[in-house]
Design an enzyme around this catalytic site. Structure first.
Site, PDB file in Angstrom:
ATOM      1  N   TYR A  95     -92.609  45.802   2.006  1.00 50.39           N
ATOM      2  CA  TYR A  95     -91.865  45.369   3.192  1.00 50.39           C
ATOM      3  C   TYR A  95     -92.535  45.748   4.513  1.00 50.39           C
ATOM      4  CZ  TYR A  95     -87.954  43.419   0.614  1.00 50.39           C
ATOM      5  OH  TYR A  95     -87.176  42.630  -0.197  1.00 50.39           O
ATOM      6  N   GLU A 140     -82.527  44.606  -4.801  1.00 52.34           N
ATOM      7  CA  GLU A 140     -83.624  44.475  -5.762  1.00 52.34           C
ATOM      8  C   GLU A 140     -83.685  45.670  -6.695  1.00 52.34           C
ATOM      9  OE1 GLU A 140     -86.787  43.779  -2.979  1.00 52.34           O
ATOM     10  OE2 GLU A 140     -85.814  41.910  -2.336  1.00 52.34           O
TER      11      GLU A 140
END
Length: 411
Positions: free
Chosen positions: A95, A137
């Protein structure tokens, strides 16, 4: 939580991002692949070449900016993204790479219009969304690894059977190479196949599971992808699986993911399943599972494709129809006139055709296929005012793209 000031700034940028979204995302991907080539294996080069990945991201950014003060309306999109990320093994450490390149791209594309306040607000907004996604996730990874027969990461599977389904689709039956238990899945889900390229790098593709859950294999049915324009290459993975993947060979597979699944709580409700081309793969799994839940369920299955030679599972569908009186199958061929009867017709998809086939508007609707097909079906159901909780589909790209096509026809 985001501050009111951050929310106001991000919302104020929504019109600009909507106007320059694709320019921004094209710049973003070029920048990221240049500065961080280690992320290349996570992306499909065909989608990059066609621009579909860039359009999908542009639509997602614009939707996030416009609805940042009401994220509830985006939860469906968040779940889709989280499932896709989990299928590709996107982890929290990825990310910051995306965030750094996205913020730099906003500044580089918008220039002086991207003030420090705007960049800071988007940094906070991106961090907030990243936190939501990584938590979801993590739940998906845990569910997949802790389930009976489950695992995390990639697991080797061995090809035990290979069947030709049509001129361009082949089914591959895959069993765990370790001989251990196989995790079940929800009908409609997909797996990720990872292969090694000639240059030593790996690449991944998602393929829907095309058989019912509970078997001792996974079946995927792969369409051979040919280049649509001269400058683009043929699909490497699909052609490799067609031509060079033989009985006994092994391939790496990630656990099943995806949110386009049959709702088992509505087992007694009529179903309309509509497939375009290779979009039949998740729907054949949904069909089989629906009949296991209730063999008497009323189901209409419409398959739109080029012709009989290009139609996968044609005999299997009619075999199911022959043994289940409440199942009706109709094939819609666009290319060659095979004559018409109760089971097939010739022509493009249209509202008039669907209106003649679909008598029960209270059914649950599931559909999957190429973009023109999806636009027609989505537009027709919207025109019929079908409630959103009865409409289920799988589509790569922003929903706005489905609203851009007239209802007249589709290939």
């Amino acid at each position: 939580m985001l501050t009111p000031e951050t929310i106001a700034i991000v919302k104020s940028t929504a019109p600009v991002l909507a106007e320059h979204g694709e320019l921004l995302t094209r710049h973003f991907y070029t920048r990221m692949f240049t500065h961080n080539p280690e992320v290349l294996p996570f992306f499909n080069p065909t989608n990059q070449h066609k621009g579909s990945q860039q359009r999908a991201l542009a639509g997602a950014i614009a939707a996030y900016a416009a609805n940042i003060d009401n994220l509830g309306v985006l939860m469906g999109a968040v779940e889709l993204i989280a499932q896709k990320h989990a299928s590709l093994m996107i982890k929290p450490e990825h990310y910051p790479i995306v965030g750094a390149n996205l913020l730099a791209s906003i500044r580089e594309v918008l220039g002086t219009a991207a003030t420090d306040d705007i960049i800071n607000a988007w940094a906070q907004a991106y961090g907030f969304l990243a936190d939501i996604l990584t938590k979801r996730e993590a739940e998906i990874y845990a569910d997949n690894s802790e389930a009976a027969g489950g695992w995390e990461g990639f697991r080797k599977f061995r090809l035990i059977r290979k069947e030709t389904e049509s001129l361009n689709i082949v089914s591959l039956y895959l069993q765990p190479a370790d001989g251990l238990q196989l995790k079940t899945f929800k009908p409609g889900q997909y797996v990720t196949v990872r292969v090694t390229l000639p240059n030593g790098m790996t690449t991944m593709r998602n393929y829907s599971l095309s058989d019912k859950p509970g078997m001792d294999w996974y079946r995927i049915s792969v369409k051979r992808e040919k280049a649509t324009v001269q400058s683009a290459p043929d699909g490497y993975v699909s052609n490799h699986l067609h031509d060079h993947f033989h009985i006994g060979d092994e391939v790496e597979i990630a656990p099943p993911c995806g949110e386009f699944c049959l709702d088992a709580s509505k087992a007694d409700k009529p179903l309309v399943l509509m497939a375009g081309g290779v979009g039949i793969t998740p729907l054949i799994s949904i069909l089989k599972n629906a009949l296991e839940l209730d063999p008497q369920r009323e189901i209409l299955f419409i398959h739109a494709c080029v012709d009989e030679e290009m139609q996968a599972f044609r005999q299997k569908l009619h075999s199911i129809e022959a043994t289940h009186p409440n199942v009706r199958v109709h094939s819609r061929y666009s290319d060659r006139d095979h004559g018409t009867d109760d089971t097939k017709s010739f022509g493009l998809l249209s509202e008039e055709f669907l209106d003649a086939q679909i008598s029960n508007r209270g059914a649950d609707f599931y559909f999957c296929g190429p973009k023109p097909f999806m636009q027609i079906v989505y537009g027709v159901l919207k025109n019929w005012n079908i409630p959103t909780d009865q409409v289920h589909f799988e589509f790569f790209g922003p929903v706005q793209d489905l609203e851009a096509q007239p209802l007249s026809n589709a290939a």
